[in-house]
Design a protein around this motif. Structure first.
Motif, mmCIF file in Angstrom:
data_model
loop_
_atom_site.group_PDB
_atom_site.id
_atom_site.type_symbol
_atom_site.label_atom_id
_atom_site.label_comp_id
_atom_site.label_asym_id
_atom_site.label_seq_id
_atom_site.Cartn_x
_atom_site.Cartn_y
_atom_site.Cartn_z
ATOM 1 N N SER A 32 0.841 -1.193 0.000
ATOM 2 C CA SER A 32 0.000 0.000 0.000
ATOM 3 C C SER A 32 0.879 1.247 0.000
ATOM 4 O O SER A 32 2.015 1.227 0.475
ATOM 5 N N HIS A 33 0.363 2.332 -0.538
ATOM 6 C CA HIS A 33 0.996 3.649 -0.463
ATOM 7 C C HIS A 33 2.349 3.687 -1.171
ATOM 8 O O HIS A 33 3.262 4.397 -0.756
ATOM 9 N N VAL A 34 2.470 2.927 -2.269
ATOM 10 C CA VAL A 34 3.734 2.949 -3.021
ATOM 11 C C VAL A 34 3.679 3.897 -4.215
ATOM 12 O O VAL A 34 4.698 4.100 -4.882
ATOM 13 N N GLY A 35 2.505 4.464 -4.496
ATOM 14 C CA GLY A 35 2.391 5.398 -5.611
ATOM 15 C C GLY A 35 1.550 4.898 -6.766
ATOM 16 O O GLY A 35 1.577 5.488 -7.857
ATOM 17 N N LYS A 36 0.776 3.839 -6.556
ATOM 18 C CA LYS A 36 -0.067 3.306 -7.635
ATOM 19 C C LYS A 36 -1.044 4.351 -8.164
ATOM 20 O O LYS A 36 -1.203 4.508 -9.376
ATOM 21 N N SER A 37 -1.708 5.049 -7.236
ATOM 22 C CA SER A 37 -2.725 6.021 -7.653
ATOM 23 C C SER A 37 -2.122 7.141 -8.483
ATOM 24 O O SER A 37 -2.712 7.586 -9.478
ATOM 25 N N THR A 38 -0.934 7.594 -8.093
ATOM 26 C CA THR A 38 -0.271 8.666 -8.833
ATOM 27 C C THR A 38 0.127 8.209 -10.230
ATOM 28 O O THR A 38 -0.102 8.915 -11.222
ATOM 29 N N VAL A 39 0.722 7.016 -10.335
ATOM 30 C CA VAL A 39 1.122 6.500 -11.639
ATOM 31 C C VAL A 39 -0.108 6.304 -12.529
ATOM 32 O O VAL A 39 -0.097 6.672 -13.717
ATOM 33 N N ALA A 40 -1.184 5.762 -11.970
ATOM 34 C CA ALA A 40 -2.395 5.543 -12.762
ATOM 35 C C ALA A 40 -2.995 6.864 -13.237
ATOM 36 O O ALA A 40 -3.412 6.997 -14.394
ATOM 37 N N ALA A 41 -3.024 7.865 -12.359
ATOM 38 C CA ALA A 41 -3.558 9.175 -12.759
ATOM 39 C C ALA A 41 -2.703 9.804 -13.844
ATOM 40 O O ALA A 41 -3.221 10.409 -14.796
ATOM 41 N N GLY A 42 -1.375 9.667 -13.710
ATOM 42 C CA GLY A 42 -0.487 10.206 -14.737
ATOM 43 C C GLY A 42 -0.685 9.529 -16.074
ATOM 44 O O GLY A 42 -0.710 10.190 -17.128
ATOM 45 N N LEU A 43 -0.849 8.203 -16.077
ATOM 46 C CA LEU A 43 -1.110 7.479 -17.324
ATOM 47 C C LEU A 43 -2.419 7.937 -17.952
ATOM 48 O O LEU A 43 -2.505 8.125 -19.178
ATOM 49 N N CYS A 44 -3.442 8.117 -17.133
ATOM 50 C CA CYS A 44 -4.739 8.562 -17.655
ATOM 51 C C CYS A 44 -4.618 9.918 -18.355
ATOM 52 O O CYS A 44 -5.129 10.109 -19.464
ATOM 53 N N ARG A 45 -3.937 10.872 -17.717
ATOM 54 C CA ARG A 45 -3.820 12.199 -18.321
ATOM 55 C C ARG A 45 -2.937 12.150 -19.567
ATOM 56 O O ARG A 45 -3.255 12.790 -20.586
ATOM 57 N N LEU A 46 -1.843 11.397 -19.533
ATOM 58 C CA LEU A 46 -0.964 11.294 -20.706
ATOM 59 C C LEU A 46 -1.715 10.734 -21.905
ATOM 60 O O LEU A 46 -1.637 11.272 -23.013
ATOM 61 N N LEU A 47 -2.440 9.654 -21.696
ATOM 62 C CA LEU A 47 -3.163 9.030 -22.805
ATOM 63 C C LEU A 47 -4.281 9.935 -23.312
ATOM 64 O O LEU A 47 -4.486 10.069 -24.529
ATOM 65 N N ALA A 48 -4.999 10.572 -22.386
ATOM 66 C CA ALA A 48 -6.076 11.476 -22.808
ATOM 67 C C ALA A 48 -5.526 12.626 -23.637
ATOM 68 O O ALA A 48 -6.119 13.027 -24.642
ATOM 69 N N ASP A 49 -4.380 13.159 -23.235
ATOM 70 C CA ASP A 49 -3.786 14.276 -23.972
ATOM 71 C C ASP A 49 -3.249 13.857 -25.335
ATOM 72 O O ASP A 49 -2.998 14.712 -26.187
ATOM 73 N N ARG A 50 -3.040 12.573 -25.528
ATOM 74 C CA ARG A 50 -2.600 12.066 -26.838
ATOM 75 C C ARG A 50 -3.780 11.622 -27.695
ATOM 76 O O ARG A 50 -3.599 11.004 -28.738
ATOM 77 N N GLY A 51 -4.990 11.907 -27.235
ATOM 78 C CA GLY A 51 -6.174 11.589 -28.026
ATOM 79 C C GLY A 51 -6.705 10.185 -27.845
ATOM 80 O O GLY A 51 -7.586 9.748 -28.589
ATOM 81 N N VAL A 52 -6.178 9.452 -26.850
ATOM 82 C CA VAL A 52 -6.663 8.094 -26.578
ATOM 83 C C VAL A 52 -7.882 8.178 -25.658
ATOM 84 O O VAL A 52 -7.848 8.871 -24.633
ATOM 85 N N SER A 53 -8.949 7.481 -26.009
ATOM 86 C CA SER A 53 -10.118 7.398 -25.138
ATOM 87 C C SER A 53 -9.804 6.420 -24.015
ATOM 88 O O SER A 53 -9.708 5.209 -24.229
ATOM 89 N N VAL A 54 -9.616 6.936 -22.788
ATOM 90 C CA VAL A 54 -9.135 6.119 -21.685
ATOM 91 C C VAL A 54 -10.053 6.280 -20.482
ATOM 92 O O VAL A 54 -10.627 7.345 -20.260
ATOM 93 N N ALA A 55 -10.193 5.213 -19.714
ATOM 94 C CA ALA A 55 -10.999 5.244 -18.495
ATOM 95 C C ALA A 55 -10.219 4.606 -17.352
ATOM 96 O O ALA A 55 -9.480 3.643 -17.554
ATOM 97 N N PRO A 56 -10.369 5.130 -16.138
ATOM 98 C CA PRO A 56 -9.760 4.484 -14.972
ATOM 99 C C PRO A 56 -10.655 3.369 -14.456
ATOM 100 O O PRO A 56 -11.863 3.324 -14.761
ATOM 101 N N PHE A 57 -10.085 2.492 -13.648
ATOM 102 C CA PHE A 57 -10.867 1.390 -13.089
ATOM 103 C C PHE A 57 -10.168 0.867 -11.842
ATOM 104 O O PHE A 57 -8.947 0.731 -11.819
ATOM 105 N N LYS A 58 -10.938 0.614 -10.813
ATOM 106 C CA LYS A 58 -10.458 -0.130 -9.649
ATOM 107 C C LYS A 58 -11.605 -1.008 -9.191
ATOM 108 O O LYS A 58 -12.640 -0.509 -8.726
ATOM 109 N N ALA A 59 -11.431 -2.308 -9.340
ATOM 110 C CA ALA A 59 -12.522 -3.236 -9.077
ATOM 111 C C ALA A 59 -13.022 -3.114 -7.651
ATOM 112 O O ALA A 59 -14.230 -3.059 -7.402
#
Length: 491
Positions: A12-39
């Motif tokens: 826990s608390h190793v930075g997963k949420s930050t890395v996932a948020a960064g990936l979401c913004r990077l892909l969205a800014d490149r025109g990729v339709s992206v969605a987050p998910f946590k089961a």
């Protein structure tokens, strides 16, 4: 179907949420339709969406992905409430309070079905899904029912990016041990690793990275320097234990004698403490999480945060003598959600919320309101006109936020309502159900100005300047330090 990346962790608390948020913004800014998910998420930091409530990280990641937050982004939410129980929220709706054994024995199949259905809807509507795991993916006692990690990797056919935190030491043991302990089919899905929270000379780390890659065959795709982009924290792991003090916002260069301190009691069952993060980013403002037994002598303002169990947290504060110290405090006081309920005269139907059988619990009596609990739960996003009174004197315009609460609070005497019928305020005390209050510029400026004025300190001239968008900061952090090569989608 969408390409899926599962951002899993060694702990826990190793930075997963930050890395996932960064990936979401990077892909969205490149025109990729992206969605987050946590089961499945376990957190008392939740946000309201049109369909119900979800964990704060998926709300944040949806904003990073530039898509409207949805209950599909976090179909299963467990909200700890004390006594070994958690409230189970499925597809945004609270369905009951259960001990861990009861959840796994009686409700886990329903949770799995909800998670698979939510993922299928997202995958059908988007080109990419960035899924976030929970805790460690190597919990061998839970592998047969690890919804957020193992099951997600399987039903989403996901490539796994493994994240490990170097700050506490032992990063290579954590990485190698995790790869050794995960099921064989999950191990085959790991396409790379990322080391987070690194301080110092990268060249000194290189021999270890090379040895790890040689031993495991898993490439290290990046080393992220220690940085806090300013995203809301997912859970109370980021807070001090109940009996300890911790200060946020102390590294802004403003001398202590020119700063003010906002004291926040560290409730045992604190929830939605992300409400306080915007204050800690203000120049000259220190947010001090203090034990319930702490003195308020060095505080310039007090904010009572939300609670997953208002009644038991109120009783804990009273037992610690906090109410007496709060009534004697001479400065601005704000109560948010559960904190607002505590500031009133009384809570009735209290047994619906807390442990024990008592029907009526006395509040701190700083506001002429009474709260009555019921089994109905309010979950909604709101926008209201602000009436700048009390600690928010001078504020004007509209504020937006969300409400997540059981119980309704009604005035017992004439009192001003600061938000179009919501809340109550006197000259020095304000209570409201509005979470995210301090993300609104009008509210945070008024509160900070009034706190500085009450303390007799001039607010630093640099206040309010130079803030960078946390989503863009997070995206830059990932873009500059992670190689997307083996990932199923790149930027």
């Amino acid at each position: 179907m969408a390409a899926t990346i599962l951002v899993a962790g060694t702990a826990s608390h190793v930075g997963k949420s930050t890395v996932a948020a960064g990936l979401c913004r990077l892909l969205a800014d490149r025109g990729v339709s992206v969605a987050p998910f946590k089961a499945q998420n376990m957190s008392n930091n939740a946000r309201a969406t049109p369909g119900g409530e979800i964990g704060v990280s998926q709300y944040v990641q949806a904003r990073g992905a530039r898509v409207p937050p949805s209950t599909d982004h976090n179909p299963v939410l467990l909200k700890p409430r004390g006594g070994g129980e958690s409230q189970l929220v499925l597809d945004g709706e609270a369905v009951g309070n259960y001990a861990a054994g009861s959840y796994y024995d009686d409700h886990w199949d329903d949770a799995l079905a909800a998670a698979e259905a939510a993922y299928d809807r997202l995958a059908a509507d988007h080109e990419a899904v960035v899924a976030e795991g929970a805790g460690s993916i190597a919990e061998i006692n839970l592998h047969h029912r690890d919804l957020a990690n193992v099951e997600t990797a399987r039903f989403a056919d996901a490539d796994i990016l493994l994240v490990a935190d170097i700050e506490r030491g032992g990063v290579f043991a954590s990485l190698v041990g995790t790869l050794e302990l995960v099921p064989d089919d999950i191990r085959e899905r790991v396409v790379g690793a990322v080391v987070t929270k690194f301080r110092g000379d990268r060249s000194l780390l290189s021999p270890g990275l090379d040895a790890f890659e040689e031993r495991t065959g898993v490439p290290v795709l990046g080393v992220l320097p220690y940085d806090d982009p300013g995203l809301p924290e997912e859970d109370s792991v980021a807070l001090p234990p109940v009996g300890e003090r911790a200060v946020r916002g102390a590294d802004d260069g403003v001398p202590d004698e020119r700063s003010v301190t906002v004291a926040v009691p560290r409730l045992p069952r604190i929830s939605n403490f992300t409400d306080l993060q915007p204050l800690a980013s203000e120049h000259g403002v220190r947010v001090a999480y203090v034990p319930p037994t702490a003195s308020l002598a060095d505080a310039d303002a007090v904010v009572l945060p939300g609670s997953k169990n208002t009644v038991d947290d109120l009783l804990a504060l009273r037992e610690a003598g906090f109410g007496d110290r709060l009534r004697a405090f001479d400065g601005p006081v704000v109560g948010l959600c559960g904190g607002y309920q505590m500031l009133g005269e009384a809570i009735t139907n209290a047994s619906l919320e807390g442990t024990g059988e008592r029907n009526r619990i006395a509040g701190f009596g700083l506001l002429p309101v009474r709260t009555r609990f019921s089994t109905e739960k309010t979950v909604e996003h709101v926008e209201r006109r602000i009436d700048g009174v009390g600690p928010l004197e001078g504020a004007a315009g509209t504020v937006s936020g969300y409400e997540i609460h059981t119980g309704e609070s009604e005035p017992s005497a004439n009192v001003r309502a600061p938000f179009e019928g919501d809340g109550a305020a006197t000259a020095d005390v304000l209570g409201t159900y509005l979470h995210d209050l301090f993300t609104n510029r009008a509210a945070v400026d008024a509160f900070v100005e009034n706190t500085f004025a009450a303390a007799g300190v001039e607010r630093p001239a640099t206040a309010g300047e130079g803030r960078l968008d946390p989503y863009d900061r997070t995206a830059t952090l990932v873009r500059d330090h992670v190689d997307p090569g083996p990932l199923p989608v790149a930027w």
